[in-house]
Write an enzyme that holds these catalytic residues in place. Structure first.
Site, PDB file in Angstrom:
ATOM      1  N   HIS A 247       0.765  -1.374  -0.409  1.00 11.86           N
ATOM      2  CA  HIS A 247       0.206  -0.093  -0.436  1.00 11.86           C
ATOM      3  C   HIS A 247       0.640   1.245   0.580  1.00 11.86           C
ATOM      4  CE1 HIS A 247      -3.770  -2.053   0.216  1.00 11.86           C
ATOM      5  NE2 HIS A 247      -3.285  -2.931   1.559  1.00 11.86           N
TER       6      HIS A 247
ATOM      7  N   HIS B  68       0.166  -9.584   1.265  1.00 16.60           N
ATOM      8  CA  HIS B  68      -0.987 -10.266   1.813  1.00 16.60           C
ATOM      9  C   HIS B  68      -1.869 -11.649   2.032  1.00 16.60           C
ATOM     10  CE1 HIS B  68      -1.365  -5.957   3.014  1.00 16.60           C
ATOM     11  NE2 HIS B  68      -1.789  -5.778   1.389  1.00 16.60           N
TER      12      HIS B  68
ATOM     13  N   HIS C  20     -10.357  -5.975   4.728  1.00 15.38           N
ATOM     14  CA  HIS C  20      -8.390  -6.156   4.612  1.00 15.38           C
ATOM     15  C   HIS C  20      -8.128  -7.559   3.960  1.00 15.38           C
ATOM     16  CE1 HIS C  20      -4.071  -6.546   5.214  1.00 15.38           C
ATOM     17  NE2 HIS C  20      -4.534  -4.478   4.876  1.00 15.38           N
TER      18      HIS C  20
ATOM     19  N   GLU D 206      -5.699  -9.401   3.663  1.00 16.23           N
ATOM     20  CA  GLU D 206      -5.357 -10.496   4.159  1.00 16.23           C
ATOM     21  C   GLU D 206      -6.018 -11.088   5.027  1.00 16.23           C
ATOM     22  OE1 GLU D 206      -2.328  -8.406   7.843  1.00 16.23           O
ATOM     23  OE2 GLU D 206      -2.775 -10.840   8.828  1.00 16.23           O
TER      24      GLU D 206
ATOM     25  N   THR E 144      -2.766 -10.708  11.227  1.00 15.45           N
ATOM     26  CA  THR E 144      -1.246 -10.053  11.836  1.00 15.45           C
ATOM     27  C   THR E 144      -0.865  -8.340  12.381  1.00 15.45           C
ATOM     28  OG1 THR E 144      -0.627  -9.498   9.731  1.00 15.45           O
ATOM     29  CG2 THR E 144      -0.805 -11.530  10.383  1.00 15.45           C
TER      30      THR E 144
ATOM     31  N   CYS F 257       1.592 -10.318  14.319  1.00 16.22           N
ATOM     32  CA  CYS F 257       3.157 -10.266  13.721  1.00 16.22           C
ATOM     33  C   CYS F 257       4.282  -9.194  14.555  1.00 16.22           C
ATOM     34  CB  CYS F 257       2.800  -9.470  12.762  1.00 16.22           C
ATOM     35  SG  CYS F 257       4.842  -9.121  11.682  1.00 16.22           S
TER      36      CYS F 257
ATOM     37  N   SER G 276      -3.410  -0.368   6.748  1.00 20.61           N
ATOM     38  CA  SER G 276      -4.068  -0.519   7.768  1.00 20.61           C
ATOM     39  C   SER G 276      -3.186  -0.681   9.065  1.00 20.61           C
ATOM     40  CB  SER G 276      -4.321  -1.984   7.740  1.00 20.61           C
ATOM     41  OG  SER G 276      -4.336  -2.772   8.509  1.00 20.61           O
TER      42      SER G 276
ATOM     43  N   SER H 128       5.257  -0.832   4.799  1.00 18.69           N
ATOM     44  CA  SER H 128       5.010  -0.489   3.446  1.00 18.69           C
ATOM     45  C   SER H 128       5.468   1.027   3.034  1.00 18.69           C
ATOM     46  CB  SER H 128       3.636  -0.839   2.704  1.00 18.69           C
ATOM     47  OG  SER H 128       2.918  -0.494   3.802  1.00 18.69           O
TER      48      SER H 128
HETATM   49 FE1  SF4 Z   1       2.697  -8.115   7.594  1.00 13.80          FE
HETATM   50 FE2  SF4 Z   1       4.435  -8.723   9.493  1.00 13.80          FE
HETATM   51 FE3  SF4 Z   1       4.514  -9.971   7.311  1.00 13.80          FE
HETATM   52 FE4  SF4 Z   1       5.079  -7.448   7.823  1.00 13.80          FE
HETATM   53  S1  SF4 Z   1       6.379  -8.890   8.472  1.00 13.80           S
HETATM   54  S2  SF4 Z   1       3.906  -8.444   5.550  1.00 13.80           S
HETATM   55  S3  SF4 Z   1       3.857  -6.727   9.287  1.00 13.80           S
HETATM   56  S4  SF4 Z   1       2.689 -10.306   8.471  1.00 13.80           S
END
Ligand code: SF4
Length: 653
Positions: free
Chosen positions: A40, A72, A121, A123, A165, A193, A222, A267
């Site tokens: 994004h 995603h 979203h 994802e 995440t 994440c 997001s 991003s």
């Molecule tokens: Fe998403 Fe984390 Fe993977 Fe980055 S590292 S793409 S924030 S899940």
């Protein structure tokens, strides 16, 4: 005023990986599509477009072309459709998202899944599309409660709860307590994440100290939106896409000692963060009329370096025990050798060169002596841990250098992090020496991570096994009858020899060792001999290969058929005697059978009383079976041919 950039800003591991995979694929395939914008961030997608990477809105836009699935991830159906329609499908789904796909798809059909996140979203849409059971998306606790209250879910059924995440960890912790108290059949999987939570934590810490937070990233990102939401709880926050959206109005109401914080979403490329930083610097500069005051203020702000700060530094000197670094402040920074790297064999010069720009963590500020001590390996290790965790998730093989043999195993350094490989996982036999591995580059799999103890355990054996398995799979895919191999004799049995042809050991039966008669395989070969073999047949199920060491160009049958014909009278040597006749060698490799009925015009009951092994006999070729490569010989036919002549001679007398 001090401008401070949050430590964890910009591209996360997953985004960096997706961009890397895409750029590599673009180089390899030329024309390339991504299914939707890769990230994004318009600037990044524009720059990818300039490299020939196009955006496919639908799979059909990339039919027959290479396609990248972005970090995603997508639904299972879309994955399958992409694989069927596109020439190559590069799956750049972030390993952390892939992990959620696996959790969701493994839930039994009679259970249910709740995805805590934003239902629109990509994802979340992708995650939902991997469920084989009932699946719901809830934005908050109220929506989760509503599912149970409305009867859509029952308190008696098994429910798996996974989290987008990028979901706010604080809210998640609040909800998970509620869920544990009220819904005991809901199993919670913490799938937020780390990159996201660390970025959020970091941004929040900075926002608590700052008077103004600038959050940089795409408006549709997001995770950037969440950062802005978190920062706004603590101070004035602006959400900008790039430096062009900044103005000096933002400085209104700030004091000379105010902190302006900058953070950025996953991003956001580093150059955009830098542009924002530079623009703010410029605005501050023009706002302060007196340049000297500005310099003094700036200098003052820069002087604030504290223990545990992560800072950028330039290497200005190297000596045997340490690197000397410039931090842009009055004090001199020192990084001792053992804080540069975990590798005990490395020198300072192996790790840094004068002029290098590095990141390090302040370990001690010694104001009385005007020096600052730092650690580079702590930064490397933190980044390394992230990479190692992601590699484990993605089941990737890592590479590192063995730096030491220790009690019970060896230490490998990869991505600045120590990995312990137990002796049993090194691939070194019990009789071998672990020390022989030191300083060698090895490939290994991560089998255990204990982030709290900072301990990583790896296995060279597993990586080797994967390589061998891949070689075997390739072998079975490509093997063909008639294929030639240069092999090595592994073992000798009474019935033949086993020959190593790479991925497997094939069997050469005794009769296939040579065109000539063989007593025992040991008469022809010995273990370790290199021989050329040809595949006769193979069975991929039983993993068996039948080989022949006979050279088709030397086939004696071809020579025999060219030189001999039925009715030829020839000399042959008896090589064996059986109950039904005697075999006689016509030429090496071709024996003919003198059937018991063809030995004499007289009745023969005991062949050995008439013929002996080694005896040379005159025989007539009475039949050649070219299909079965068999020759029938006869002594009797010669006797019968001779009889009329003898009778005629007797009559004449
Ligand atoms: Fe998403 Fe984390 Fe993977 Fe980055 S590292 S793409 S924030 S899940």
């Amino acid at each position: 005023m001090l401008i401070e950039i949050a430590e964890k800003s910009g591209f996360c591991f997953g985004v960096e990986r997706a961009i890397r995979l895409t750029e590599e694929a673009a180089e390899k395939y030329g024309e390339l599509y991504t299914l939707g914008p890769l990230i994004h961030n318009k600037k990044v997608t524009d720059s990818l477009e300039n490299k020939g990477i196009k955006i496919a809105e639908e799979i059909s836009d990339a039919a027959g072309k290479p396609l990248v699935i972005r970090s995603h991830g997508v639904t299972e159906d879309i994955e399958e459709a992409a694989q069927a329609a596109c020439s190559v499908c590069i799956d750049a789904t972030c390993p952390f998202v892939k992990k959620i796909h696996n959790i969701v798809s493994e839930q039994p059909e009679d259970s249910a899944v709740i995805i805590l996140g934003d239902k629109d979203h990509p994802e979340v849409i992708g995650i939902k599309g991997h469920a084989h059971c009932k699946a719901f998306v809830c934005a908050d606790m109220a929506e989760i409660n509503a599912l149970f209250e409305s009867g859509a879910l029952s308190r008696d059924e098994d429910v798996a709860l996974v989290i987008q995440t990028t979901f706010d960890r604080g809210r998640f912790l609040e909800y998970s307590q509620d869920i544990r108290e009220n819904y005991d059949r809901v199993k919670i999987y913490d799938t937020i994440c780390n990159a996201t939570s660390e970025r959020q934590k970091n941004a929040e810490e900075l926002a608590e100290r700052a008077a103004l937070m600038i959050v940089v990233g795409g408006k549709s990102s997001s995770n950037t939106g969440k950062l802005a939401e978190i920062c706004a709880r603590h101070c004035t926050t602006v959400f900008v896409e790039d430096a062009g959206q900044l103005s000096k109005q933002l400085l209104k109401g700030l004091h000379s000692d105010s902190i302006i914080g900058i953070t950025a979403g996953a991003s956001t490329p580093a150059y955009t963060i830098k542009e924002v930083h530079d623009k703010m610097n410029e605005e501050i500069k023009t706002t302060i009329e007196n340049e000297e005051d500005f310099a003094a203020l700036l200098d003052q702000s820069f002087r604030r370096v504290y223990t545990n700060n992560r800072v950028k530094a330039t290497v200005v000197g190297i000596n045997k025990n340490e690197a000397v670094v410039d931090l842009g402040i009055k004090q001199t920074g020192y990084i001792p050798l053992d804080e540069l790297t975990n590798d005990p064999n490395a020198t300072v010069g192996d790790i840094v060169k004068i002029g290098d720009e590095i990141e390090a963590i302040v370990t001690k500020v010694d104001d009385s002596n005007g020096v600052i001590f730092l650690s580079k390996k702590k930064v490397d290790s933190a980044l390394g841990m992230e990479k190692i965790a992601a590699s484990k998730e993605a089941n990737e093989t890592l590479e590192g250098v063995v730096t030491a043999a220790v009690k019970g195993g060896v230490i490998v350094i990869t991505n600045g992090t120590r990995v312990f490989i137990p002796a049993s996982q090194t691939g070194v036999p019990r009789s071998g020496k672990l020390e022989d591995l030191v300083k060698k580059t090895v490939q290994f799999k991560v089998i255990e991570i204990n982030e709290q103890r900072g301990r990583v355990v790896g296995s060279i054996r597993q990586a080797n096994k994967e390589v061998r398995d891949a070689e075997k799979a390739k072998f079975w895919e490509s093997i063909e009858v008639g294929q030639k191999f240069e092999g090595e004799v592994r073992s000798i049995e009474d019935y033949g020899v086993f020959v190593d042809i790479g991925a497997v050991d094939g069997l050469v039966r005794t009769s296939e060792l040579t065109w000539n008669r063989v007593g025992h395989p040991k008469d022809i070969v010995k273990e370790g001999d290199k021989i050329t073999v040809i595949v006769k047949s193979f069975d991929p199920e039983k993993k068996r290969v039948s080989l022949s060491a006979k050279d088709p160009d030397e086939n004696p049958w071809t020579k025999f058929v060219a030189d001999y014909a039925v009715d030829d009278v020839i000399k042959a040597t008896v090589v064996s005697i059986t109950e039904f006749g005697a075999f006689a060698q016509i030429i090496p490799g071709v024996d003919g059978l003198i059937h018991i009925s063809q030995i004499s015009t007289e009745r023969v009951t005991n062949i050995a009383s008439v013929l002996a092994v080694g005896q040379e006999v005159e025989v007539k070729i009475i039949d050649i079976d070219t299909d079965k490569s068999r020759v029938s010989l006869s002594i009797k036919a010669l006797m019968e041919d001779a009889a009329p002549a003898e009778e005629a001679a007797e009559d004449a007398e």
